[in-house]
Design a protein around this motif. Sequence first.
Motif, PDB file in Angstrom:
ATOM      1  N   ARG A 165      80.029  28.234  33.193  1.00  0.00           N
ATOM      2  CA  ARG A 165      80.004  27.772  31.808  1.00  0.00           C
ATOM      3  C   ARG A 165      81.121  26.774  31.515  1.00  0.00           C
ATOM      4  O   ARG A 165      81.087  26.098  30.490  1.00  0.00           O
ATOM      5  CB  ARG A 165      80.112  28.967  30.861  1.00  0.00           C
ATOM      6  N   SER A 281      76.047  25.126  24.227  1.00  0.00           N
ATOM      7  CA  SER A 281      75.582  25.391  22.870  1.00  0.00           C
ATOM      8  C   SER A 281      74.342  24.560  22.546  1.00  0.00           C
ATOM      9  O   SER A 281      73.397  25.041  21.899  1.00  0.00           O
ATOM     10  CB  SER A 281      76.694  25.088  21.861  1.00  0.00           C
ATOM     11  N   ARG A 284      71.337  26.072  24.301  1.00  0.00           N
ATOM     12  CA  ARG A 284      70.928  27.305  23.618  1.00  0.00           C
ATOM     13  C   ARG A 284      70.158  26.991  22.342  1.00  0.00           C
ATOM     14  O   ARG A 284      69.186  27.680  22.008  1.00  0.00           O
ATOM     15  CB  ARG A 284      72.164  28.157  23.308  1.00  0.00           C
ATOM     16  N   GLU A 285      70.608  25.963  21.635  1.00  0.00           N
ATOM     17  CA  GLU A 285      69.927  25.591  20.399  1.00  0.00           C
ATOM     18  C   GLU A 285      68.520  25.084  20.689  1.00  0.00           C
ATOM     19  O   GLU A 285      67.575  25.378  19.942  1.00  0.00           O
ATOM     20  CB  GLU A 285      70.723  24.529  19.639  1.00  0.00           C
ATOM     21  N   LEU A 288      66.533  28.323  21.505  1.00  0.00           N
ATOM     22  CA  LEU A 288      66.404  29.331  20.462  1.00  0.00           C
ATOM     23  C   LEU A 288      66.135  28.764  19.068  1.00  0.00           C
ATOM     24  O   LEU A 288      65.818  29.510  18.144  1.00  0.00           O
ATOM     25  CB  LEU A 288      67.676  30.199  20.411  1.00  0.00           C
ATOM     26  N   PHE A 292      70.020  29.341  15.740  1.00  0.00           N
ATOM     27  CA  PHE A 292      71.048  29.827  16.670  1.00  0.00           C
ATOM     28  C   PHE A 292      72.442  29.362  16.235  1.00  0.00           C
ATOM     29  O   PHE A 292      73.397  30.112  16.262  1.00  0.00           O
ATOM     30  CB  PHE A 292      70.751  29.333  18.088  1.00  0.00           C
TER      31      PHE A 292
END
Length: 293
Positions: A165, A281, A284-285, A288, A292
Amino acid sequence: MENTHGPVEQLRAKVRQLWDELSPAERAVCQFLVSASPEQILFASAQELGAATGTSNATVVRTMQRLGFGGLPGLKRALAAEFTSAVAPDIRLKQRISHVGQDLSGIWERVFDEARERIDHCRRLFDAEAFKKAVELLVNAPGVLVFGTGASDPAARHLALKLGRRGHRARATSATGFALADDLLALGHGDVLVIFQPGRRLKEITVLIDRAHAVGAGIVLISDELGGEFADRVDAALAAPHTPTGITGEPLTGIIVADALLLALDSLDQTRSVEHSHQLSALREQLLGPRFR
């Protein structure tokens, strides 16, 4: 015949040697230690020993340090080595359950007491030079292989995941025996091998280290008992005391050491860490949706 080389006899010999130098409170702690059974000490917290000797948990810890054990976990580890080899696992479990009892509040406190003791002991064993060397190796490594099998697997996977990460190419393996060869094959020059292994000297550890030497990879060992044994074969050895009782999770201190390494890497390469955090991030957005964020 009495075992004059066992941990109990070593403890008694150390008490006799230092008796004249000890304070009255430290002598009270020592008198209890030499008269108690290994099981009593093994499952007791510093607070309980302080109450039993009319002293304090700070006095108990200080006494352990004076005796050369570094702290209560150090003494417990010495006692546990002989105890666990002589007593079957199911009997040890029965004794642990019997000692803890059914007081739910007491069980809660006992787990936190042991966790705190292990973490404090780990902090006292900090080696600044070894930590600095480990961070320097990791920050510039083209790849990182993290090994941890059995109870050490969660710590290894935690470190590899968090390295990824932050933009580092890292992978974890818990493979042993024949299956480990595939992971070793990919280890290259300049890479770093991180080994989580508390105490048992597995054949895999020697093979891992030999392979790292052969290809020119750096080696970081995170261990309790193996640091001294492999000190001249690894680049950095960091202490992570294991549990002598089984009350707290084995990987607890290993994960904390991993977190310290990760924070140090963030401080040395802030740009890379922040950029990859931003990318994570964003991905992920996408996966999701806007909620999110």
